[in-house]
Design a protein around this motif. Sequence first.
Motif, PDB file in Angstrom:
ATOM      1  N   GLU A   1       2.446   1.790  -3.495  1.00 22.40           N
ATOM      2  CA  GLU A   1       1.505   2.083  -4.566  1.00 22.40           C
ATOM      3  C   GLU A   1       0.768   3.398  -4.360  1.00 22.40           C
ATOM      4  O   GLU A   1       0.055   3.860  -5.251  1.00 22.40           O
ATOM      5  CB  GLU A   1       0.571   0.879  -4.787  1.00 22.40           C
ATOM      6  CG  GLU A   1       1.417  -0.356  -5.115  1.00 22.40           C
ATOM      7  CD  GLU A   1       0.656  -1.567  -5.649  1.00 22.40           C
ATOM      8  OE1 GLU A   1      -0.556  -1.482  -5.868  1.00 22.40           O
ATOM      9  OE2 GLU A   1       1.328  -2.607  -5.858  1.00 22.40           O
ATOM     10  N   SER A   2       0.953   3.994  -3.182  1.00 22.89           N
ATOM     11  CA  SER A   2       0.427   5.354  -3.030  1.00 22.89           C
ATOM     12  C   SER A   2       1.519   6.395  -3.270  1.00 22.89           C
ATOM     13  O   SER A   2       1.233   7.496  -3.730  1.00 22.89           O
ATOM     14  CB  SER A   2      -0.199   5.533  -1.640  1.00 22.89           C
ATOM     15  OG  SER A   2       0.813   5.493  -0.665  1.00 22.89           O
ATOM     16  N   ARG A   3       2.759   6.040  -2.972  1.00 19.16           N
ATOM     17  CA  ARG A   3       3.851   7.021  -3.171  1.00 19.16           C
ATOM     18  C   ARG A   3       4.228   7.167  -4.636  1.00 19.16           C
ATOM     19  O   ARG A   3       4.679   8.224  -5.061  1.00 19.16           O
ATOM     20  CB  ARG A   3       5.103   6.587  -2.418  1.00 19.16           C
ATOM     21  CG  ARG A   3       4.987   6.767  -0.920  1.00 19.16           C
ATOM     22  CD  ARG A   3       6.320   6.506  -0.269  1.00 19.16           C
ATOM     23  NE  ARG A   3       6.122   6.209   1.150  1.00 19.16           N
ATOM     24  CZ  ARG A   3       7.103   5.901   1.979  1.00 19.16           C
ATOM     25  NH1 ARG A   3       8.353   5.850   1.543  1.00 19.16           N
ATOM     26  NH2 ARG A   3       6.854   5.656   3.248  1.00 19.16           N
TER      27      ARG A   3
ATOM     28  N   PRO B   1       0.819  -1.233   0.000  1.00 20.11           N
ATOM     29  CA  PRO B   1       0.000   0.000   0.000  1.00 20.11           C
ATOM     30  C   PRO B   1       0.844   1.270   0.000  1.00 20.11           C
ATOM     31  O   PRO B   1       0.517   2.227  -0.710  1.00 20.11           O
ATOM     32  CB  PRO B   1      -0.816  -0.129   1.288  1.00 20.11           C
ATOM     33  CG  PRO B   1      -0.879  -1.608   1.557  1.00 20.11           C
ATOM     34  CD  PRO B   1       0.438  -2.153   1.080  1.00 20.11           C
TER      35      PRO B   1
ATOM     36  N   SER C   1      -3.504   0.412 -10.865  1.00 19.88           N
ATOM     37  CA  SER C   1      -4.021  -0.604  -9.947  1.00 19.88           C
ATOM     38  C   SER C   1      -4.572  -1.807 -10.702  1.00 19.88           C
ATOM     39  O   SER C   1      -4.939  -1.718 -11.865  1.00 19.88           O
ATOM     40  CB  SER C   1      -5.095   0.008  -9.051  1.00 19.88           C
ATOM     41  OG  SER C   1      -6.201   0.359  -9.838  1.00 19.88           O
TER      42      SER C   1
END
Lengths: 285, 285, 285, 285
Positions: free
Chosen positions: A137-139, A134, A144
């Motif tokens: 994949e957010s930075r 998580p 997705s």
Amino acid sequence: MKRLLTFTLMAATAAVAVRAQSPSRIVTDTIPSEILGVAKAFSVYLPAGYDDSDRDYPVLYLLHGATDDHQSWLVKGNMRKIADVTYLSGMAVPAVIVMPDAAGEEPGNRGYRMGYFDKPGWEYERHFFEEFIPAVESRYRIRSGKNYRAVAGLSMGGGGSMVYALHRPDLFGSCCPLSGLLAAPRIPDRLIDDEAFHESIVRDDPQAIIREAGPAELDSYRTVRWYIDCGDDDFLYECNVQTYLLMREKEIPLQYRMRDGGHSWEYWQSALPTVLTFISVPFAE
Amino acid sequence: MKRLLTFTLMAATAAVAVRAQSPSRIVTDTIPSEILGVAKAFSVYLPAGYDDSDRDYPVLYLLHGATDDHQSWLVKGNMRKIADVTYLSGMAVPAVIVMPDAAGEEPGNRGYRMGYFDKPGWEYERHFFEEFIPAVESRYRIRSGKNYRAVAGLSMGGGGSMVYALHRPDLFGSCCPLSGLLAAPRIPDRLIDDEAFHESIVRDDPQAIIREAGPAELDSYRTVRWYIDCGDDDFLYECNVQTYLLMREKEIPLQYRMRDGGHSWEYWQSALPTVLTFISVPFAE
Amino acid sequence: MKRLLTFTLMAATAAVAVRAQSPSRIVTDTIPSEILGVAKAFSVYLPAGYDDSDRDYPVLYLLHGATDDHQSWLVKGNMRKIADVTYLSGMAVPAVIVMPDAAGEEPGNRGYRMGYFDKPGWEYERHFFEEFIPAVESRYRIRSGKNYRAVAGLSMGGGGSMVYALHRPDLFGSCCPLSGLLAAPRIPDRLIDDEAFHESIVRDDPQAIIREAGPAELDSYRTVRWYIDCGDDDFLYECNVQTYLLMREKEIPLQYRMRDGGHSWEYWQSALPTVLTFISVPFAE
Amino acid sequence: MKRLLTFTLMAATAAVAVRAQSPSRIVTDTIPSEILGVAKAFSVYLPAGYDDSDRDYPVLYLLHGATDDHQSWLVKGNMRKIADVTYLSGMAVPAVIVMPDAAGEEPGNRGYRMGYFDKPGWEYERHFFEEFIPAVESRYRIRSGKNYRAVAGLSMGGGGSMVYALHRPDLFGSCCPLSGLLAAPRIPDRLIDDEAFHESIVRDDPQAIIREAGPAELDSYRTVRWYIDCGDDDFLYECNVQTYLLMREKEIPLQYRMRDGGHSWEYWQSALPTVLTFISVPFAE
């Protein structure tokens, strides 16, 4: 003044002139882990062009082997140059490549905290799925969906990649173990007596997972694209070949390659371009 | 006490157990040169099994590029591992591989004394044929005869290997220039202003040699097996491709490869196994 | 009159002009067998240059698969073109390539007389060693000695080549089974019910031979250079992989390749150049 | 009753059992052309799985050479098997592959109506863009957009593919000429005296098009991904190598390969998997 710049520099200059996109770059990043109680470093390869737009990229989690760490694919594996060339030649779809750190904290990157699996007091796998993915994949700009996420690794990281994809086939489109430790090895006591490492491998044996799987699990394994590669001189040949036999018996489609070579960085370097191509195919879905 | 030896060590141990021959080894040797007035170092790769018998071996002279030296193929080129694997896999006939030193004596291995050709006061090519080859072939167990002698090299050493085989086609069975500097380059002044180097290349231009050759010389060039390899992204692409066009025009049979890549160690490393196979064929004569 | 010859013809013409040696040719020959009581045909590939001198050549016995015959490597396998290109490119030492006939005499090249092994009243293996090899090696200019003789084959002929080299390791320098039938297959009755064929395979099972070998036999197997190649999609994968496991267990050095593909002529065609290179190495001894 | 089905059949059966998708299939289709005044046949390869859903596919236009037709890639080139294996192994994104017919209507597929370019009374290129592409892309489920459309071809069709992509860079994401006729050849009169063919090639010379292009055209050529492949023994080597030199001079990024071989189906068959991978990369955009 006499000057002679190296030819390599000249070549690099020429190449950049032609293609006006930002070059690839390597980021060394860190994530604080509540589960592990420490901060873990990781390396990220951002492909050429990443900085030129806002679009999202597929992602490859690329795992290192025992006694190595998140820098080994870069330093020993020359992965940046290999990925650059593969992408520049147009033989694979550029992806963000993330190299986590599963090294131990004793000298030589070993000890109780080494490895990709959960041990009492050191739940690395839980950290990987609940915190690490998580955060990454957010930075970074990651597209997705299972089709756009792959996992690969070498040796101990080959075993890690295989078990991760067996535990979470909903998350990974492709899985590529290279010279993977795909079973608890029958290794003479005098060579390995790290019991915690051994026990974690016995507990997370990919062959046992497949052998004990029910029809629904087997069906879920069939949704992952498998690419297993282990050289004919590798000392881990037996567990790799037996995994191949088992997967064919269970009718789980897979690619298997046995090329010339042993347990060496030369082997993994020459495997990497094919891995990058193989994981690209579902990116087009 | 907990111990974990690396997997690589284990693999090496296992491999040695099976094959009971002496491993390959590297010798760093020196030759005093009357012609040059200095001692020159060189590296020698002795293949596995060399120490187990008295038999003679074929020889490959493997030349380095500009600003490198006799250790570069070993340190940057990983040549020992590559040769070991190629020979162990049975895809080439083991040869003694000799890496001479044509570096200059200024910082960065450059300056007047750099290069494979003769200059006033620094007759490197004469040294190579009159002193170096005879010394090497008496110190090591080298099979005599053109068929058992090959020359190859990269970049500046690719040019050197080509000119050596054009000057002495009676001595070399095969010649394999990799990304060779096969003409005096039209390089902007700001990049190269070492005039002596430039002049030596202009004087020993392989294309000029071929263009001006008479029928007898052309026939002698046809007795050498040529293998030229230069990547499609190489900055030396032009002189390589023009040499190919010229040799086809002159009906000098050759192999030419343009693979993906530039002027890089990755390219030369991946070329080396094929070179070792290619030069093996006349060893069976 | 308007004429347009095909480009292929033009290319062929151009190539011949450059290299003034006799082209390769195919001979269809026959040997009368007292052991079998019939005459057997065979095909011979004589490499380019064979007709230009009196020198002797190494030899490769190249075996066909079930329901094929001595012409299949030529017609379905394109072996002449593949060998021509491999030799012209300088990647292997030219050999005479002999393709025997182990087809049966029922329609579809099957029946009791099919196969490489001895059956009551049809001692093909005895014929091969006592009649066929001596006849071939006296009719054609074959260099004598184990180092200059190799055997390879596909499918049923892969099994044949392996068993021949196990029975007579003194005769063969190299052995290369491709997609070999390396064990009596567990094949459903509805697919194979030729009992004689099945029984001959059970009797000459390469794994049984290796498993039951004493130290002296194992040592003799180690004098053969083994190259086994079977694709990851091949239906004979199991007996090939098990042979690999057994040979590694018995410390018989071998090369093993598992490439992408199944039981197909594409696979064997792409294997052939490597086989020709591999068997070349001892030719230089 | 004794029965022995071939091993190949068994392999095929086993493979189908594992993967439950519709197999690839070949359609022979026809389009009536107003421009040409005749009906033209074409072949279509629909990849495995095409019949299992309603989704759109990328498309490759794959052009044949002189004296061949829309069936040659299938019959001589084995393209169905090659594409099946490449897609099954996961190394390329499945595409619909369309093989048009640019054969002439004289015996031997030659004469005035042969070729990919416009001639008085036979405007094949106009037909290709105005009639053929629209018809194909409405009859089959083709994903629209430059990124999902590629063109490739061999020999005369290599020239055709190159000129089509130069004329309409807005339409093609990738262009892959194999052993392409990339210039009006200097061919002796006795070999080619079809003047109309010769004139059409002179008029549509890819090197002339590039040489005369202005900055905007050059920019548009840079939006196509180019992959040119021509063997070192090919008789068309000169026009290919000169096109490479010209494109590098004009800073049009390209991939160029010179592998071992001549003007032969073996060469094109071994090129096809790489072409299928190369054209896949923009499919993921």
